[in-house]
Write a protein that holds these residues in place. Structure first.
Motif, PDB file in Angstrom:
ATOM      1  N   ARG A  64       0.825  -1.292  -0.087  1.00  0.00           N
ATOM      2  CA  ARG A  64       0.036  -0.047   0.020  1.00  0.00           C
ATOM      3  C   ARG A  64       0.945   1.101   0.025  1.00  0.00           C
ATOM      4  N   THR A  67       2.441   1.511  -3.441  1.00  0.00           N
ATOM      5  CA  THR A  67       1.337   2.044  -4.484  1.00  0.00           C
ATOM      6  C   THR A  67       0.944   3.677  -4.329  1.00  0.00           C
ATOM      7  N   ARG A  68       0.979   4.218  -3.085  1.00  0.00           N
ATOM      8  CA  ARG A  68       0.395   5.355  -2.731  1.00  0.00           C
ATOM      9  C   ARG A  68       1.754   6.329  -3.116  1.00  0.00           C
ATOM     10  N   GLN A  71       1.992   6.263  -7.284  1.00  0.00           N
ATOM     11  CA  GLN A  71       0.849   7.365  -7.732  1.00  0.00           C
ATOM     12  C   GLN A  71       0.789   8.516  -7.479  1.00  0.00           C
ATOM     13  N   SER A  72       1.415   9.074  -6.450  1.00  0.00           N
ATOM     14  CA  SER A  72       1.728  10.390  -6.172  1.00  0.00           C
ATOM     15  C   SER A  72       2.720  10.945  -6.903  1.00  0.00           C
ATOM     16  N   GLY A 370      -6.568   2.010  -6.542  1.00  0.00           N
ATOM     17  CA  GLY A 370      -6.154   3.541  -6.615  1.00  0.00           C
ATOM     18  C   GLY A 370      -6.312   4.083  -8.188  1.00  0.00           C
TER      19      GLY A 370
END
Length: 433
Positions: A64, A67-68, A71-72, A370
């Motif tokens: 997680r 991924t965050r 993606q950011s 996401g």
């Protein structure tokens, strides 16, 4: 004595004041740029520790976080990139796909992997020509290899020699997570032609494949054995890539005694499940006759006996036999068909499943991940418009639940996985007689 205590207290107070003053001084010098640099370094470090080895998975918290972070960073990259460059990049992105296909088709990744050292354009041409009837054009090959290095598939080393990048290693056929077959299926010449047919599909509602070949994919595969082989290898690559996460994130597979994979293709996913749970679980693959022929070859290569995985031919639109399984899988099946066709499949499955036995729908489900994951799902949805039978599509969780309930399945529950797939578990509503 008291004087000494006062001196110590004053000294301590002076030290704390000095530390605080130093901290404030440093804080005043930290700019937005410094914070951005710290954020990028921390992001790279966290991303690095979250990258799994070829056979392992990052745990859920690290997954997680990773991924965050990426993606950011992707969103940040989009915002700082000028709009006209974003348009130009998107407009010419198909050439990146072409380069990816070309180096894969010419076995460049395998040649570099086998050589174990950087190779020049001329050296690669010699190796490529050995397996081709017609020699490649050297200047064009050099330009393609140079482009591949800019797309991060290769690394251009010293003296104009090339070696594999981390991305390029996934194109080697022997890599545990190889996507060689998938790339040739989804980015090959046939796929490119089919994708361009979407300019007609938008008006007719037919798939790009039908607009190109005047028949749907499954019908065409029966007569085009070379494309059937490419298609089977591509689907097997995808199954092998996502299987570890699906298996790990649904531990209830371990409680099954007999698993039936309905429309299971060559059996690569079921093989992965049974290889993970080495004890006592049997498997059955049910698919069309020509597909089962490919499954026989695949399982022979894996030295799997008929007692471990049995193969049965049939058509799930007509009838699904009662195999006596306690777990039935439909992986990447319903998204190939319209709601009406999916209801036929589920109704036939309902008739075959005994009371209390579970059904698992394993697919990419919209609006469950996401932003970057949803973007990839959108690309998969467009791929279905091009390849799969007309009216096939990805669905939302609510749409999947509705299909199941229409066919008599109850208690649907969704299990997300680190593969971007969701597992929807359900049971037939059969009253005790």
């Amino acid at each position: 004595m008291i004087g000494n205590e006062r001196k110590a207290a004053a000294k301590k107070s002076f030290s704390m004041a000095t530390v605080l003053a130093t901290a404030k001084k440093l804080a005043s010098k930290i700019t937005t740029l410094h914070l951005a640099v710290i954020f990028v370094i921390a992001s790279i470090f966290l991303a690095y520790i979250c990258v799994a080895p070829p056979t392992d998975l990052p745990n859920w918290p690290l997954y997680r976080i990773n991924t965050r972070i990426w993606q950011s960073l992707e969103r940040f990259g989009k915002h700082v990139k000028p709009y006209h460059l974003r348009v130009l990049t998107s407009a010419s992105q198909h050439f990146e796909s072409r380069v990816l296909f070309l180096i894969t088709y010419m076995d460049v990744p395998d040649h570099l992997h086998n050589a174990g050292k950087p190779l020049s354009c001329e050296e690669l041409k010699t190796l490529i020509d050995e397996g081709n009837v017609e020699p490649v054009n050297l200047p064009y090959l050099c330009r393609v290899l140079h482009a591949a290095s800019h797309f991060d598939f290769l690394v251009e080393a010293e003296e104009h020699k090339y070696e594999l990048s981390e991305l390029g290693k996934y194109l080697v056929k022997s890599h545990p997570k190889s996507l060689n077959g998938y790339v040739q299926m989804i980015a090959g010449d046939e796929a490119f032609i089919i994708a361009t047919a979407l300019s007609r599909s938008i008006f007719t509602g037919n798939s790009g494949f039908k607009e190109t070949y005047r028949e749907e994919l499954l019908e065409h595969l029966k007569s085009d054995l070379s494309f059937q082989e490419i298609f089977d290898r591509g689907m097997a690559d995808n199954a092998r890539l996502v299987a570890p996460a699906i298996i790990a994130d649904y531990p209830s597979f371990g409680s099954c005694k007999h698993i039936c994979d309905i429309g299971g293709g060559v059996g690569s996913f079921l093989y992965s499940v049974l290889e993970y749970y080495v004890y006592g679980i049997k498997g059955t693959v049910f698919d069309l006759t020509d597909v089962i022929d490919g499954a026989k070859k695949f399982l022979e290569e894996k030295s799997v006996t008929h007692e471990k995985i049995s193969l049965h031919t049939g058509d799930f639109f007509k009838n699904i036999p009662e195999f006596g399984c306690d777990c039935y899988i439909l992986k990447d099946i319903l998204n190939n068909w319209s709601d009406e066709a999916s209801n036929v499949i589920l109704n036939n499955l309902f008739a075959a499943v005994a009371r209390g036995n579970r059904v698992l729908i394993i697919e990419r489900v919209l609006h469950t991940g996401g932003a970057a994951e949803e973007t990839f799902k959108t690309q998969m949805d467009l791929t279905m418009m091009a390849f799969n039978p007309s009216h096939s599509r990805l669905r939302t969780e609510e749409e999947m639940y509705f299909l199941l309930e229409q066919s008599g399945f109850v208690e649907p529950q969704t299990y997300p996985t680190r593969a971007g797939y969701s597992i929807i578990e359900s049971f037939p509503d059969k009253k005790q007689t």
